[in-house]
Design a protein around this motif. Structure first.
Motif, PDB file in Angstrom:
ATOM      1  N   UNK A  56       0.843  -1.173   0.000  1.00 57.34           N
ATOM      2  CA  UNK A  56       0.000   0.000   0.000  1.00 57.34           C
ATOM      3  C   UNK A  56       0.887   1.234   0.000  1.00 57.34           C
ATOM      4  N   UNK A  57       0.568   2.192  -0.909  1.00 55.54           N
ATOM      5  CA  UNK A  57       1.344   3.422  -1.003  1.00 55.54           C
ATOM      6  C   UNK A  57       0.668   4.525  -0.213  1.00 55.54           C
ATOM      7  N   UNK A  58       1.512   5.310   0.396  1.00 60.15           N
ATOM      8  CA  UNK A  58       0.986   6.450   1.131  1.00 60.15           C
ATOM      9  C   UNK A  58       0.665   7.589   0.172  1.00 60.15           C
TER      10      UNK A  58
END
Length: 187
Positions: free
Chosen positions: A2-4
């Motif tokens: 998951x990317x911020x």
């Protein structure tokens, strides 16, 4: 994975800046050939000489005007054709033969520029080629007079429009002629 939010923003900025970076690199570091031709395009093209050239075997005088409507490969050299001269004539013959069915659209002319009589045995391997003797100081054009290092091309309208270094690979000359003959509606 998951990317911020920051990583997503950097990824989006990278995607949009890649084409800009690629165009910058292409503009400053990639230098394509400016033209597709292998010979030197002569600008502005000069009109072929309208002088009368003698024929070594006798006969009526020759003029380049007789060949209007045809493409013409022209080279000049001494009447006592040495090895360099013979090599040019072989290149012209080979290119002419490689044109196949388009060879009927192309003439070959050898201009003797020193007034010496050529040896007929030297010219036997070149049937169909016209051999003419130029008057003193006269050549295909004023710029081409005495130029023994090039093969010139005269278009069907009588313009001297291109030349090739006689020592270069003849495949480039063949490609240029094939392209011109394919695109030409005349000659």
């Amino acid at each position: 994975m998951k990317l911020g939010p920051r990583a997503k923003l950097v990824l989006i900025a990278a995607i949009f800046s890649l084409p800009i970076l690629a165009s910058y690199l292409a503009y400053f570091y990639l230098h394509p050939r400016p033209t597709a031709n292998h010979g030197e395009l002569l600008l502005p093209p000069a009109q072929a000489s309208d002088a009368s050239f003698a024929q070594p075997g006798g006969g009526p005088p020759f003029s380049f005007g007789e060949l209007r409507g045809r493409w013409v490969l022209v080279t000049s050299d001494a009447g006592a054709c040495g090895q360099g001269c013979l090599d040019k004539l072989v290149v012209m013959r080979q290119v002419w033969l490689a044109l196949g069915r388009n060879a009927v659209r192309v003439e070959r002319v050898f201009v003797i520029d020193d007034g010496a009589k050529p040896d007929a045995r030297d010219l036997e391997p070149f049937p169909g080629m016209r051999v003419v003797t130029a008057p003193p100081g006269v050549g295909l054009t004023a710029q081409a007079a005495g130029d023994r290092s090039h093969v010139y091309l005269v278009d069907p309208n009588g313009n001297v429009m291109m030349r090739w270094d006689a020592a270069q690979d003849p495949k480039g000359m063949l490609r240029d002629l094939e392209r011109l003959l394919r695109a030409s509606q005349i000659g």
